[in-house]
Design an enzyme around this catalytic site. Structure first.
Site, PDB file in Angstrom:
ATOM      1  N   LEU A 213       0.804  -1.214   0.000  1.00  0.00           N
ATOM      2  CA  LEU A 213       0.000   0.000   0.000  1.00  0.00           C
ATOM      3  C   LEU A 213       0.843   1.273   0.000  1.00  0.00           C
ATOM      4  CD1 LEU A 213      -2.654  -1.189   2.604  1.00  0.00           C
ATOM      5  CD2 LEU A 213      -2.574  -1.602   0.134  1.00  0.00           C
TER       6      LEU A 213
ATOM      7  N   HIS B  94       3.226   4.287  -1.390  1.00  0.00           N
ATOM      8  CA  HIS B  94       3.253   5.064  -2.624  1.00  0.00           C
ATOM      9  C   HIS B  94       4.607   4.937  -3.319  1.00  0.00           C
ATOM     10  CE1 HIS B  94       0.251   7.056  -0.030  1.00  0.00           C
ATOM     11  NE2 HIS B  94      -0.400   7.229  -1.160  1.00  0.00           N
TER      12      HIS B  94
ATOM     13  N   MET C  13       8.604   5.070   6.548  1.00  0.00           N
ATOM     14  CA  MET C  13       8.725   3.650   6.223  1.00  0.00           C
ATOM     15  C   MET C  13      10.009   3.362   5.456  1.00  0.00           C
ATOM     16  SD  MET C  13       6.368   2.305   7.872  1.00  0.00           S
ATOM     17  CE  MET C  13       6.927   0.655   7.423  1.00  0.00           C
ATOM     18  N   GLU C  14      10.463   4.345   4.672  1.00  0.00           N
ATOM     19  CA  GLU C  14      11.726   4.163   3.957  1.00  0.00           C
ATOM     20  C   GLU C  14      12.875   4.043   4.968  1.00  0.00           C
ATOM     21  OE1 GLU C  14       9.227   5.954   2.872  1.00  0.00           O
ATOM     22  OE2 GLU C  14       8.968   5.189   0.838  1.00  0.00           O
TER      23      GLU C  14
ATOM     24  N   ASP D 151      22.397 -12.169   7.935  1.00  0.00           N
ATOM     25  CA  ASP D 151      22.786 -13.084   6.862  1.00  0.00           C
ATOM     26  C   ASP D 151      24.275 -13.414   6.929  1.00  0.00           C
ATOM     27  OD1 ASP D 151      22.468 -14.578   4.448  1.00  0.00           O
ATOM     28  OD2 ASP D 151      23.094 -12.852   3.263  1.00  0.00           O
TER      29      ASP D 151
END
Lengths: 157, 157, 157, 157, 157, 157
Positions: free
Chosen positions: F74, F76, F110-111, F125
């Site tokens: 969701l 953008h 969010m970035e 990892d």
């Protein structure tokens, strides 16, 4: 009736195919882009410098066979080992046929159908500026072979 | 007749839109997945734990609005600033409607149509295991507003 | 000497361009694929059904202009607002020229150069089966315009 | 002369490799970025805080081995099972060598060459702000082993 | 101590796994999103039309299992052959568990952990507008089976 | 309580931001990877050729700022106009801080948080082969500025 992509409570999942064996599988899908007689005529006679139109759509379709895991959230990562996308100009538009082959663990029906849909979108993208009537129609899987469920060919209407 | 995506010799290109101004633009597209009466019934009555079926397709459709530059070789990179994807169960399958909005330099017709096509592919992906008759049909842009060419609504057949 | 992509301690960063203004910018890059005289002859005379060879490479190059943020870790997300990729058959192979335009906050030199490199890779991919001597050479930015640093054209050797 | 990626009519296709067997295959490619003596000196003596420059390019190259199906429309989806990218500072710039290994159905020549090209693009991206003469040159496959066509090493010029 | 992803000089590489055999492997990871009592209450009682919240996060998590090669530069391309992502509302937020299965050459621990992290990010994305206290915590691999190193279950604290 | 990403019936949507104005916005997020004292010691003293460990994670984090539209259904499409990812070795592991800047229509919280989460995944990892206790914890947005809702700094616990 039980959808394979949902668990007993209706939650989405990626179906476990670790028990399936790699084997050669193939699927074919078809679909059409319908457009105006003027566009068909232009594509046919070359009055339009049609140049790359079909090539762009063909490339977009082939490339799309590899984007299925990205487009469909529940699709598996699968080796795509062969793909052919044909576009034929008909009286009503463009008929698209895609055949995909793999030697991996699942069928490639969605890869073939996605190739058809994306090639169709690419045609629409190029045609819509001159023909707003353009539409994508009758996209469906038409044949498959290999895998546990064996060979199948759609009855033509 | 001149296709915008081709130059005079028919070579594909990405059309130059640097002279266009950012402005609010919107586009709507529609399309259908047709499937058997049994699947429709199952989706409707909840005899099937339909759970995430429509949610998965809706999410796939919304996500697809952002994949247009990746799917269509000649499409621009564009800001996608709003997207709604609706799925309605009908007597013959699932009707999909997508509306996309942007405040960027080009229209979002292809973004809306791609959302419809990919949501439809996601429905097929989930339904094809129980119904091989499933097909995608009548995907077309139905309305647009904003931009230089102004507002437009497709005549319904 | 200070590389813009590194901070004072040498750590990589994405350079802050929020203070730059959107404006029309353009960049051109060139490069070559060198291959055997036989392949050149085949591409030229059509003894080879060259069909989609140049179209595939052109499409790959155009598409690559949009993949720069994905390929180059420190590159910005930028609107790609126009792209042309030309391939010309020469005596020694294929000469590739790409021009990219944007109305965004940063230059598109890397977009143009990436288009050349990826179109070249696509040519190699198609040619290497018949000519292992194939190589990619002399890929460089040849011109830019717009932006704070103004216009520039590379001195030709 | 017949290009494998085209059918008899010249249409692009993804070559069918379903009949090929998984086996260990390896390919190596090389290429160079040429830049000014000042940049070479800066990279060498550490007068520049070179920090992550080579690390960023190396990571970009390794990551690019996995993007080949996305970059090259006709490339197969293939397991990438090992990748090494080396960058060495020379008198004229940076020499890049990439070796890729797979246990899958096709060779990884394009994966190795793409790693070189993208690592080179990453170097250019970081250097171009201080040296516009920078160029990518002599990118070619230098060796392969495994698969039906056996081992091969390019004759060095 | 030797990190597998680095060579003797500390340079990053993709570890060569061509000698490993395909076999069924599974990994499970867990993690939590902590949020305010009000959000927990809203999610629980349905006072909030929670609708697709969990479905969106579940789909994002499943999709993320396929993006590991893209997100982690040194990760292998691997077949993802099964994935389940569960989200449970607890007294302090949302507990996420992901299990991934493959029949390929490497383990899928990172695929499971990435599914948890991305599903958590999707929850945060939806919740942060009403609760800035939201945080992601205790994401870790909890179990694995298959492969050379055999089965393992994390000691619970 | 109303989640912005859901409509009145609970269906997911991409929120319409076409009415928001482009302006400079910034967000910072933090998080930690906890690992064994042995790994911390190795990272610190250089007994381990740690070389690219932090560089790989930093690059993965920066690259992840550009993958948010792909990871979060969701989210953008947004211009990412600056990104810094710092990794610091602490007594208990690695502390990660990411700051992202944009001049676009929505915030970049969010970035920033995704950069932290993906950099953390990259550390895991590389470390998990020598330390199975490794975990990702306390990932949260810590500050934002710009945009309609103004500046905000998280109260530190």
């Amino acid at each position: 009736m039980q959808f394979t992509h949902l668990d007993d409570e209706g939650a989405a999942r990626m179906v476990d195919v670790t028990a399936k064996q790699p084997s050669v599988r193939q699927a074919t899908a078809q679909g059409s882009v319908t457009c105006s007689a003027e566009v068909v005529e232009a594509l046919r006679t070359g009055a339009v410098p049609k140049g790359d139109v079909l090539a762009v759509a063909r490339v977009a379709g082939i490339a799309a066979t590899k984007k299925v895991p990205d487009l469909l959230p529940l699709a598996h990562v699968i080796g795509v080992h062969g793909a052919v996308v044909d576009l034929a100009i008909t009286d009503t538009g463009v008929e698209i046929t895609a055949t995909v082959r793999t030697a991996d663990r699942t069928g490639v029906e969605m890869e073939a159908l996605t190739a058809v849909a994306v090639a169709a979108l690419a045609v629409v993208d190029m045609v819509k500026g001159v023909d707003r009537s353009v539409a994508i129609t009758q996209c469906r899987i038409t044949a498959k072979s290999g895998g546990r469920s064996g060979d199948w060919v759609r009855d033509q209407p």
